[in-house]
Scaffold this motif. Structure first.
Motif, PDB file in Angstrom:
ATOM      1  N   GLU A 110      18.516 -16.187 -55.301  1.00 47.29           N
ATOM      2  CA  GLU A 110      19.662 -15.495 -55.905  1.00 47.29           C
ATOM      3  C   GLU A 110      20.641 -16.490 -56.527  1.00 47.29           C
ATOM      4  O   GLU A 110      21.183 -16.254 -57.604  1.00 47.29           O
ATOM      5  CB  GLU A 110      20.396 -14.634 -54.861  1.00 47.29           C
ATOM      6  N   GLU A 111      20.870 -17.617 -55.839  1.00 46.54           N
ATOM      7  CA  GLU A 111      21.772 -18.641 -56.380  1.00 46.54           C
ATOM      8  C   GLU A 111      21.262 -19.160 -57.730  1.00 46.54           C
ATOM      9  O   GLU A 111      22.035 -19.377 -58.662  1.00 46.54           O
ATOM     10  CB  GLU A 111      21.904 -19.816 -55.390  1.00 46.54           C
ATOM     11  N   MET A 112      19.950 -19.371 -57.797  1.00 44.36           N
ATOM     12  CA  MET A 112      19.379 -19.875 -59.051  1.00 44.36           C
ATOM     13  C   MET A 112      19.459 -18.826 -60.146  1.00 44.36           C
ATOM     14  O   MET A 112      19.801 -19.128 -61.293  1.00 44.36           O
ATOM     15  CB  MET A 112      17.932 -20.309 -58.832  1.00 44.36           C
ATOM     16  N   LYS A 113      19.129 -17.575 -59.820  1.00 39.51           N
ATOM     17  CA  LYS A 113      19.197 -16.496 -60.811  1.00 39.51           C
ATOM     18  C   LYS A 113      20.605 -16.372 -61.375  1.00 39.51           C
ATOM     19  O   LYS A 113      20.789 -16.107 -62.561  1.00 39.51           O
ATOM     20  CB  LYS A 113      18.764 -15.164 -60.185  1.00 39.51           C
ATOM     21  N   ALA A 114      21.599 -16.580 -60.499  1.00 37.96           N
ATOM     22  CA  ALA A 114      22.993 -16.481 -60.942  1.00 37.96           C
ATOM     23  C   ALA A 114      23.310 -17.540 -61.998  1.00 37.96           C
ATOM     24  O   ALA A 114      24.230 -17.390 -62.802  1.00 37.96           O
ATOM     25  CB  ALA A 114      23.937 -16.617 -59.750  1.00 37.96           C
ATOM     26  N   LYS A 115      22.534 -18.619 -62.009  1.00 35.98           N
ATOM     27  CA  LYS A 115      22.721 -19.660 -63.025  1.00 35.98           C
ATOM     28  C   LYS A 115      21.842 -19.416 -64.250  1.00 35.98           C
ATOM     29  O   LYS A 115      21.745 -20.278 -65.130  1.00 35.98           O
ATOM     30  CB  LYS A 115      22.401 -21.030 -62.425  1.00 35.98           C
ATOM     31  N   GLY A 116      21.160 -18.286 -64.277  1.00 37.13           N
ATOM     32  CA  GLY A 116      20.318 -17.977 -65.427  1.00 37.13           C
ATOM     33  C   GLY A 116      18.932 -18.602 -65.369  1.00 37.13           C
ATOM     34  O   GLY A 116      18.189 -18.589 -66.350  1.00 37.13           O
ATOM     35  N   ILE A 117      18.576 -19.158 -64.213  1.00 37.94           N
ATOM     36  CA  ILE A 117      17.241 -19.746 -64.051  1.00 37.94           C
ATOM     37  C   ILE A 117      16.247 -18.625 -63.733  1.00 37.94           C
ATOM     38  O   ILE A 117      16.549 -17.722 -62.948  1.00 37.94           O
ATOM     39  CB  ILE A 117      17.254 -20.793 -62.908  1.00 37.94           C
ATOM     40  N   VAL A 118      15.074 -18.665 -64.379  1.00 34.94           N
ATOM     41  CA  VAL A 118      14.053 -17.643 -64.110  1.00 34.94           C
ATOM     42  C   VAL A 118      13.207 -18.096 -62.918  1.00 34.94           C
ATOM     43  O   VAL A 118      12.472 -19.087 -63.000  1.00 34.94           O
ATOM     44  CB  VAL A 118      13.164 -17.383 -65.333  1.00 34.94           C
ATOM     45  N   VAL A 119      13.361 -17.379 -61.818  1.00 32.14           N
ATOM     46  CA  VAL A 119      12.753 -17.774 -60.541  1.00 32.14           C
ATOM     47  C   VAL A 119      11.736 -16.738 -60.110  1.00 32.14           C
ATOM     48  O   VAL A 119      11.958 -15.532 -60.266  1.00 32.14           O
ATOM     49  CB  VAL A 119      13.828 -17.835 -59.427  1.00 32.14           C
ATOM     50  N   ASP A 120      10.638 -17.213 -59.561  1.00 33.73           N
ATOM     51  CA  ASP A 120       9.668 -16.307 -58.964  1.00 33.73           C
ATOM     52  C   ASP A 120       9.454 -16.743 -57.515  1.00 33.73           C
ATOM     53  O   ASP A 120       9.255 -17.928 -57.241  1.00 33.73           O
ATOM     54  CB  ASP A 120       8.348 -16.392 -59.747  1.00 33.73           C
ATOM     55  N   VAL A 121       9.550 -15.807 -56.600  1.00 34.27           N
ATOM     56  CA  VAL A 121       9.228 -16.106 -55.197  1.00 34.27           C
ATOM     57  C   VAL A 121       7.777 -15.706 -54.977  1.00 34.27           C
ATOM     58  O   VAL A 121       7.420 -14.542 -55.145  1.00 34.27           O
ATOM     59  CB  VAL A 121      10.162 -15.342 -54.235  1.00 34.27           C
ATOM     60  N   ASP A 122       6.948 -16.679 -54.645  1.00 33.78           N
ATOM     61  CA  ASP A 122       5.521 -16.388 -54.454  1.00 33.78           C
ATOM     62  C   ASP A 122       5.289 -15.994 -52.990  1.00 33.78           C
ATOM     63  O   ASP A 122       4.914 -16.823 -52.155  1.00 33.78           O
ATOM     64  CB  ASP A 122       4.668 -17.602 -54.842  1.00 33.78           C
ATOM     65  N   ASP A 123       5.525 -14.714 -52.705  1.00 32.97           N
ATOM     66  CA  ASP A 123       5.385 -14.254 -51.320  1.00 32.97           C
ATOM     67  C   ASP A 123       4.078 -13.493 -51.105  1.00 32.97           C
ATOM     68  O   ASP A 123       3.974 -12.678 -50.189  1.00 32.97           O
ATOM     69  CB  ASP A 123       6.598 -13.390 -50.926  1.00 32.97           C
ATOM     70  N   ARG A 124       3.097 -13.754 -51.945  1.00 33.64           N
ATOM     71  CA  ARG A 124       1.803 -13.089 -51.757  1.00 33.64           C
ATOM     72  C   ARG A 124       1.241 -13.468 -50.381  1.00 33.64           C
ATOM     73  O   ARG A 124       1.204 -14.647 -50.021  1.00 33.64           O
ATOM     74  CB  ARG A 124       0.822 -13.548 -52.844  1.00 33.64           C
ATOM     75  N   ASP A 125       0.816 -12.462 -49.624  1.00 33.17           N
ATOM     76  CA  ASP A 125       0.367 -12.762 -48.257  1.00 33.17           C
ATOM     77  C   ASP A 125      -1.129 -13.011 -48.181  1.00 33.17           C
ATOM     78  O   ASP A 125      -1.656 -13.330 -47.121  1.00 33.17           O
ATOM     79  CB  ASP A 125       0.802 -11.652 -47.284  1.00 33.17           C
ATOM     80  N   ASN A 126      -1.823 -12.865 -49.310  1.00 33.86           N
ATOM     81  CA  ASN A 126      -3.274 -13.082 -49.268  1.00 33.86           C
ATOM     82  C   ASN A 126      -3.692 -14.446 -49.824  1.00 33.86           C
ATOM     83  O   ASN A 126      -4.860 -14.673 -50.090  1.00 33.86           O
ATOM     84  CB  ASN A 126      -3.994 -11.958 -50.019  1.00 33.86           C
ATOM     85  N   TYR A 127      -2.724 -15.333 -50.033  1.00 32.52           N
ATOM     86  CA  TYR A 127      -3.059 -16.686 -50.493  1.00 32.52           C
ATOM     87  C   TYR A 127      -2.354 -17.721 -49.618  1.00 32.52           C
ATOM     88  O   TYR A 127      -1.236 -17.488 -49.150  1.00 32.52           O
ATOM     89  CB  TYR A 127      -2.635 -16.889 -51.951  1.00 32.52           C
ATOM     90  N   SER A 128      -3.002 -18.850 -49.434  1.00 29.49           N
ATOM     91  CA  SER A 128      -2.412 -19.953 -48.659  1.00 29.49           C
ATOM     92  C   SER A 128      -1.392 -20.684 -49.519  1.00 29.49           C
ATOM     93  O   SER A 128      -1.446 -20.623 -50.752  1.00 29.49           O
ATOM     94  CB  SER A 128      -3.505 -20.934 -48.257  1.00 29.49           C
TER      95      SER A 128
END
Lengths: 481, 481
Positions: free
Chosen positions: A316-334
């Motif tokens: 959220e802090e990064m998004k607030a600075k206009g940075i495009v962030v992706d959280v890779d929370d896929r549970d089927n990959y290491s």
């Protein structure tokens, strides 16, 4: 850790082994593009199209700031219009796809699927223009064009490609020339500022100019394999088309005059350049300004208490600075798979964070351009990452420029020249006496052509490296895409 | 004052005299569009393209917020692919433009210039999809398509038009249906929120649905002449194409399954709707959210001391609020000419300001929708104008809705029906028993078709107005563009 998981991601052929296969692997395995059911045509997939949107939005903004407006002209052009300017038809006729049937009827006149739109645009300009008060026309369109190519490669040379074509007319030669060079400067910014891709700016030789132009200007970039890529061109068309298409207006003195004309274009080919300038054997390397995802956060042991809370907070802090962030929370990959995946996709920064990092109030920041990983504090992490992205953008430009400069050699004679383009595989910087015949001979012998007569001239001597005559200019020869 | 200068601007045929000529005058004299050298094709000029950019940007933003990504598929489609889905080819084959020659060679297989892209997109989906984990595919493209039309009119029906086509595939029927209706809702917002164009939302009859669809949903608007314009459609395609193109995936149970499929599109035809809903005999009337220029400021006696200073100051104040302002400081036109010009162009608000106004600390604000002019204070003028623009946007929607509702009549029998579509020229709201044969008969007799089976049903009685049988639904019949 990354290495251990390599078996899970798609393999990319090392560029040292087979550069063409490396390129194909990178563009297809990162799902930028795929081959269409018709030979020579491509399908641009979401990740590839997102790159095109970056280029389009950046350029369109600069076009509009320069007073240009977008328009749309038909994709089909009657053969009779295409034939009106002699050099132009000679240049394009062999590459045209023809519509001969419409709605179950054979057409009386063949219609060209536009290879470029000068002819139809000039037809309309001729109808619209009456007075100097209307000038200039500063119009541009984003569209697709078709050129029936024999040898194709996705992005670099395809039978259909996306591009923009600007078409302007002006009262004076000087104003048209100013426009031609101003748009070339816009293209330099697209390449260097947005894409971190250094280019040599200058003019094309007579042999290499656009079919129907007085002069063609170009930005040329060096690819990893030392070949050149023509990355954008701006044409000063003089009055060739305005005379052929009878575009006249009443000038300030009340006389009938022909305006001066420019056209300029960049295309999806730039995406090919982006890849061949920056990417490596792990896959794409995207400069932050081009990256559809700028930062990926990979939680380690995400099920442990507190990890996802911290991940979400810093995202959220990064998004607030206009940075495009992706959280890779896929549970089927290491995590390892995710590391490789993010590297293949060229995401500029990867943040890894697990329970042990949180204990130390830190995260690990991996930068894709240098393949280095450093601990950074969670305090002010958004600002740290913002600075990191800026540094990566600059570093990628500098690295590419250094690479190009190191592979650019002066040739004083034909032996040195052949050594450069054949063995050293680089740009040959030479003094040159203009001569289309000699140019053709060199092309036949070595495959190298004059890529650009740079605006920034250097004095390498007085005589032409090939003919020994008094030289006109310093020029850059290279093999090219 | 406006009337005195009427001789200086282009004359527009009153819509009461000749509606078709009025439309042609409005779109050509305001330079939205022009006729191309090929019959049935149009050139979209800067002012017209700016309207398309508004629609595109608004819709694209909503598509992306809904998780869709843009892509690009080739414009040429091999005939064999077009032939794979039987209903589809039957619907489109008569309208196809065929490329039969490429680069001086006759092609072995004809290539269709895409009339729509289901077939080529499904071909690629079949190649890409393997597992349920990849679903849904939520892709869209902005492109041009060609349909060889016999009777054409710019924007409304042209042989080439610009549009977007969304193509999605999903695991379940329910999810695909949800997507179909969600995108219909996006289209309703484009029409009603952006364009101030009220629409009736609902389903198409079996006879009017898309070639290859299980069900087609539509937004229908009423034009000034009481005819309907189909303004956007969203298709639930079921498994027709996914079976014909052999698109399969391994589902959650490990079985091979066919996904469910949607497609949806809006086009440059919406611009025709915008004009025929809002415009009048002075020219365009643009809702503020669509207007490329929202406010024009016309200085009166601009050479008098202080006028331009005030004009520039209030222009800056408005720009600071995000209002798009143009100062018409052309010195070769009278204020009267500028008034008419700004009215023809449909600029929502005109501010007139001269020395006498400045003495009174006021300006005159003309609103294009109501043709009224009021004095407003220079204090807080930017906020006043901002509120005025919002009011105009709402007022234009309400006016158009009132117009439509007043011209929508209930028909209980065929006499009333004919009176509505022939004399009253409106929408006929009727109870209807589904019957394609009766629908065809009514069309033959009156030219009216079922435009939409509205989601918002009313109970007008139990029996079909035509057959007297027990009715299935309330439907809207009308003549249509």
């Amino acid at each position: 850790m990354a290495k251990n998981n390599k078996q899970f991601v798609e393999e990319i052929t090392p560029m040292e082994d087979d550069f063409a296969q490396w390129y194909t692997d990178v563009i297809t395995k990162t799902e930028l593009v795929d081959y269409a059911p018709i030979k020579g045509f491509m399908v641009i997939r979401p990740y590839g199209f997102a790159l095109w949107e970056k280029i389009r939005d950046y350029a369109d903004d600069l076009f509009k700031k320069g007073g240009h407006k977008n328009v749309y002209f038909p994709m089909l052009i009657p053969e009779s219009l295409l034939n009106k300017e002699a050099d132009h038809v000679e240049g394009f006729a062999p590459e045209v796809a023809w519509v001969t049937q419409g709605g179950n009827k054979v057409l009386e006149e063949r219609l060209a699927v536009r290879p470029t739109s000068e002819t139809i645009i000039c037809t309309m300009y001729s109808k619209w223009l009456t007075s100097y008060r209307q000038l200039p026309f500063l119009y541009n369109q984003w569209n697709s064009v078709v050129r029936w190519e024999k040898t194709t490669r996705p992005f670099l040379r395809t039978s259909e490609f996306l591009w923009q074509e600007g078409h302007t007319i002006h009262e004076t030669k000087e104003e048209a020339m100013k426009e031609t060079l101003q748009q070339l400067e816009v293209y330099r910014l697209v390449a260097e500022d947005l894409m971190a891709m250094p280019v040599i700016v200058g003019q094309k030789s007579e042999s290499e100019k656009f079919a129907g132009a007085d002069a063609t200007y170009t930005i040329e970039a060096m690819m990893h394999d030392g070949k050149a890529l023509q990355s954008g061109t701006s044409h000063f068309l003089g009055q060739h088309f305005t005379k052929a298409f009878d575009i006249t207006y009443s000038d300030r003195e009340g006389n009938l005059a022909h305006p001066y004309h420019t056209s300029w274009g960049i295309s999806t080919r730039l995406i090919g350049g982006l890849i061949m300038v920056h990417s490596d054997n792990r896959g794409l390397v995207l400069p932050p300004k081009m990256a559809p995802i700028q930062v990926v956060i990979v939680p380690i042991a995400a099920n442990k208490g507190g990890v996802m809370e911290v991940v979400d907070k810093i995202a959220e802090e990064m998004k607030a600075k206009g940075i495009v962030v992706d959280v890779d929370d896929r549970d089927n990959y290491s995590p390892g798979y995710k590391f490789n995946d993010s590297e293949m996709k060229g995401i500029p920064v990867r943040i890894e964070i697990g329970p042990k990092d949180i204990e130390k109030n830190q995260a690990l920041a991996f930068r894709r351009d240098e393949l280095t990983k450093d601990a950074i504090s969670l305090d002010g992490i958004a600002e740290t990452v913002e600075n990191l992205l800026e540094d990566i953008q600059t570093n990628m430009f500098n690295k590419a420029k250094k690479y190009r400069d190191e592979r650019t050699y002066v040739a004083k004679n034909m032996d040195e020249f052949v050594d450069i383009v054949e063995n050293k595989r680089g740009f040959a910087k030479v003094m040159w006496k203009n001569n289309a015949e000699n140019e053709a001979k060199i092309k036949e012998l070595t495959g190298a052509t004059i890529r650009v007569i740079p605006f920034e001239q250097e004095d390498l001597g007085d005589t032409c490296f090939y003919s020994g005559e008094k030289a006109d200019n310093m020029v850059i020869f290279a093999k090219a895409y």
